[in-house]
Scaffold this active site. Structure first.
Site, PDB file in Angstrom:
ATOM      1  N   HIS A  59      47.929  23.052  -1.536  1.00 12.65           N
ATOM      2  CA  HIS A  59      48.351  22.009  -2.479  1.00 12.65           C
ATOM      3  C   HIS A  59      47.334  21.790  -3.579  1.00 12.65           C
ATOM      4  CE1 HIS A  59      45.796  19.914   0.433  1.00 12.65           C
ATOM      5  NE2 HIS A  59      45.536  19.044  -0.526  1.00 12.65           N
ATOM      6  N   HIS A  96      43.666  21.771   3.875  1.00 16.05           N
ATOM      7  CA  HIS A  96      42.835  21.050   4.835  1.00 16.05           C
ATOM      8  C   HIS A  96      43.117  21.551   6.247  1.00 16.05           C
ATOM      9  CE1 HIS A  96      42.027  18.355   1.565  1.00 16.05           C
ATOM     10  NE2 HIS A  96      43.285  18.022   1.457  1.00 16.05           N
ATOM     11  N   GLU A 119      47.677  14.310   4.676  1.00 11.35           N
ATOM     12  CA  GLU A 119      47.701  13.285   3.642  1.00 11.35           C
ATOM     13  C   GLU A 119      49.100  13.153   3.073  1.00 11.35           C
ATOM     14  OE1 GLU A 119      44.628  15.032   1.291  1.00 11.35           O
ATOM     15  OE2 GLU A 119      45.992  16.166   0.047  1.00 11.35           O
ATOM     16  N   ARG A 136      38.585  25.054  -0.527  1.00 10.40           N
ATOM     17  CA  ARG A 136      39.069  25.389  -1.866  1.00 10.40           C
ATOM     18  C   ARG A 136      39.380  26.876  -1.891  1.00 10.40           C
ATOM     19  NH1 ARG A 136      34.590  23.843  -4.932  1.00 10.40           N
ATOM     20  NH2 ARG A 136      35.352  21.722  -4.997  1.00 10.40           N
TER      21      ARG A 136
HETATM   22 ZN    ZN Z   1      44.159  17.392  -0.306  1.00 10.68          ZN
END
Ligand code: ZN
Length: 316
Positions: free
Chosen positions: A173, A98, A116, A193
């Site tokens: 991740h 991200h 996150e 992605r």
């Molecule tokens: Zn994520």
């Protein structure tokens, strides 16, 4: 009149990697046997939470944020800042990264970046996940990605129930098969992605990758985030502090019989991970149980939690 907790109706998202754990574990009425995400506390347009009790019943969390900012301690920002999800990874998720706020603002129409964190609710015995990479520089990140050296590039770590991972923006991740996670994150849906295991759908199509943006935002070399996890006994509760920073603070509260708390933050997000009991407050008594999610508004003040319960709590 004192303010009531704001209980929310979760929104479910079907995903190709999803499963049935959200029904089996939390009794949720999920839309299909490929349900991957429960957006438990969300004001994001891609899955909007609706209040289920009290004077704001039927309103969306975004409406409250826009029209009743006093409930959130007049916190600043155009968008409600946090998003709580439960994820059922019944298959490997694509490997992603991200952006941070600055990059997302420029490249994603003013969206927030996404930092996150994950609390592993449950997982298979030998489960692992992808967390970080082995390249030393951005040039090496590019070279390894372009050469498809995925097994050398990706770093795998073993996981077990109760583990906590802080995943700052820029971290490569992926959750892997057999993992049930509570995720607390900045309210954003911006994901790049970089690898999808070369999987194809029924029509033989691969999912879109975002390699250039991924390479732009991947932190190199990978920085392992040191989480300084603290456990304290306070007023009848065991309080585990996982992270406290500019994006969010996240805690676990374990109550065995009864504990006293104070909500003195702008607002608090609470998810019941285990058990059932009662939240007792001057505004009333509220039955709470596994799978429920609510917000404690500003100036909520003191309250008791009675029962044997495990709660995940976050605030900005
Ligand atoms: Zn994520």
């Amino acid at each position: 009149m004192s303010r009531q907790p704001l209980f929310l109706k979760p929104v479910f998202q079907e995903r190709i990697w999803g499963g049935t754990a959200l029904r089996e574990e939390f009794n949720y009425d999920i839309p299909s046997d490929k349900t991957g995400e429960c957006w438990a506390i969300s004001a994001h347009p891609n899955g909007m939470g609706i209040i289920t009790n009290g004077e704001y019943e039927g309103k969306s969390l975004k409406e409250l944020w826009d029209e009743h900012r006093e409930l959130f301690g007049n916190a600043e920002g155009e968008q409600f800042p946090l998003l709580t999800k439960i994820l059922d990874a019944n298959d490997d998720l694509s490997v992603q990264v991200h952006p941070n706020d600055d990059y997302a603002k420029v490249h994603e129409n003013g969206e927030l970046g996404k930092t996150e964190c994950w609390y592993i609710i449950d997982c298979d015995e030998d489960a692992d996940m992808i967390f970080g990479h082995n390249a030393k520089t951005t040039a090496e990140v590019r070279a390894m990605i372009e050469a498809g050296e995925w097994s050398d590039f990706l770093r795998r770590v073993k996981i077990k129930p109760g583990d906590f991972f802080y995943v700052p923006s820029g971290t490569v991740h992926a959750l892997c098969r057999g993992t049930l996670v509570l995720e607390t994150q900045q309210s954003s849906d911006t994901t790049y992605r970089l690898y999808d295991y070369d999987r194809t759908d029924d029509q033989g199509n691969k999912r879109e990758l975002h390699l250039e943006k991924s390479i732009d935002v991947i932190t190199a070399p990978h920085q392992d985030t040191k989480t300084d996890i603290r456990v304290q006994e306070i007023n009848g509760a065991k309080i585990t502090t996982y992270v406290q920073n500019e994006f969010f603070s996240v805690y676990k509260w374990n109550v065995e019989k009864e504990a006293t708390f104070t909500q003195d933050k702008a607002f608090m997000l609470v998810s019941v991970l285990n058990g059932e009991g009662i939240l007792r407050h001057e505004s009333g008594e509220y039955p709470i149980k596994r799978g429920m999610h609510f917000i404690l508004p500003a100036e909520f003040g003191g309250f008791n939690v009675i029962g044997e319960l495990e709660l995940m709590v976050s605030h900005i």
